[in-house]
Design an enzyme around this catalytic site. Structure first.
Site, short mmCIF file in Angstrom:
data_model
loop_
_atom_site.label_atom_id
_atom_site.label_comp_id
_atom_site.label_asym_id
_atom_site.label_seq_id
_atom_site.Cartn_x
_atom_site.Cartn_y
_atom_site.Cartn_z
N HIS A 12 0.85 -1.19 0.00
CA HIS A 12 0.00 0.00 0.00
C HIS A 12 0.89 1.24 0.00
CE1 HIS A 12 -3.50 -2.46 1.83
NE2 HIS A 12 -3.59 -2.41 0.52
N LYS A 16 5.13 1.51 0.85
CA LYS A 16 6.03 1.30 -0.29
C LYS A 16 7.50 1.47 0.08
CE LYS A 16 2.74 2.23 -3.99
NZ LYS A 16 2.15 0.93 -3.91
N THR A 40 2.70 0.43 -9.34
CA THR A 40 3.65 1.40 -8.78
C THR A 40 4.68 0.72 -7.89
OG1 THR A 40 1.89 3.06 -8.83
CG2 THR A 40 3.85 3.58 -7.53
N SER A 58 -2.22 -1.40 -11.00
CA SER A 58 -2.18 -1.03 -9.58
C SER A 58 -3.31 -1.76 -8.87
CB SER A 58 -2.32 0.49 -9.42
OG SER A 58 -3.63 0.90 -9.73
N GLY A 59 -3.17 -1.91 -7.56
CA GLY A 59 -4.16 -2.65 -6.78
C GLY A 59 -5.59 -2.20 -7.01
N ASP A 64 -4.52 -6.48 -7.67
CA ASP A 64 -4.70 -7.51 -6.64
C ASP A 64 -5.45 -8.71 -7.22
OD1 ASP A 64 -3.49 -5.82 -4.76
OD2 ASP A 64 -5.40 -5.00 -4.08
N ASP A 84 -1.21 -1.46 4.77
CA ASP A 84 -1.38 -0.32 5.67
C ASP A 84 -2.68 -0.55 6.43
OD1 ASP A 84 -1.77 2.06 6.97
OD2 ASP A 84 -1.70 3.31 5.15
N HIS A 91 -10.36 -0.40 -2.31
CA HIS A 91 -10.51 -1.72 -2.94
C HIS A 91 -10.38 -2.85 -1.91
CE1 HIS A 91 -6.26 -0.88 -2.79
NE2 HIS A 91 -5.95 -2.10 -3.15
N ASP A 94 -11.22 -6.44 -2.82
CA ASP A 94 -10.19 -7.11 -3.64
C ASP A 94 -9.05 -7.63 -2.75
OD1 ASP A 94 -11.68 -6.33 -5.83
OD2 ASP A 94 -10.37 -4.66 -6.35
N ARG A 100 -7.90 -14.31 0.95
CA ARG A 100 -8.68 -15.56 1.00
C ARG A 100 -8.11 -16.58 0.03
NH1 ARG A 100 -12.40 -18.19 -1.64
NH2 ARG A 100 -12.73 -16.60 -3.21
#
Length: 124
Positions: A12, A16, A40, A58-59, A64, A84, A91, A94, A100
């Site tokens: 996150h 980073k 990123t 990106s997530g 993700d 974080d 998101h 996600d 999971r």
């Protein structure tokens, strides 16, 4: 233990710098594997280390979920995901789906630098 497949790197925004430093401190280990990362995060790690990393979106834009798909198709051997925990993520569904999938497929995942150090030792 099976041969390790790809290693996924995710961090996150507020994590980073910590992820970059962790990979720099362990560049010899990470250089032995095929690496993937969300957008990123992957770019910043490559710039700081010179490692080759396949970058996904990106997530929040689906990265993700792309990594989750790789987990579900048995392409990932470990995930280093510096989360974080103090900042709401848009998101979050996600993120929870990714966690999971790692649990369902028994993929080791480190979500902070302390567990990452232990996971790294276990993988060595």
């Amino acid at each position: 233990m099976q041969i390790l497949k790809k290693i996924a790197l995710i961090a996150h925004d507020n994590m980073k710098l910590e992820m970059i430093q962790f990979v720099k401190d362990n560049v010899k280990f990470f250089s032995q594997f095929e690496l993937i990362a969300t957008g990123t995060t992957g770019t910043k790690i490559m710039e700081a280390t010179g490692l080759t990393i396949e970058r996904y979106k990106s997530g929040p834009l689906g990265g993700d979920q792309q990594i989750g798909a790789d987990i579900a198709t048995d392409k990932i051997g470990a995930v280093f995901f510096f989360r974080d925990a103090l900042t709401a993520q848009p998101h979050e569904p996600d993120i929870m789906a990714l966690i999971r999938l790692a649990d369902v497929h028994k993929i080791p995942m480190a979500t902070n630098s302390s567990t990452a150090k232990i996971l790294l030792k276990g993988l060595q």
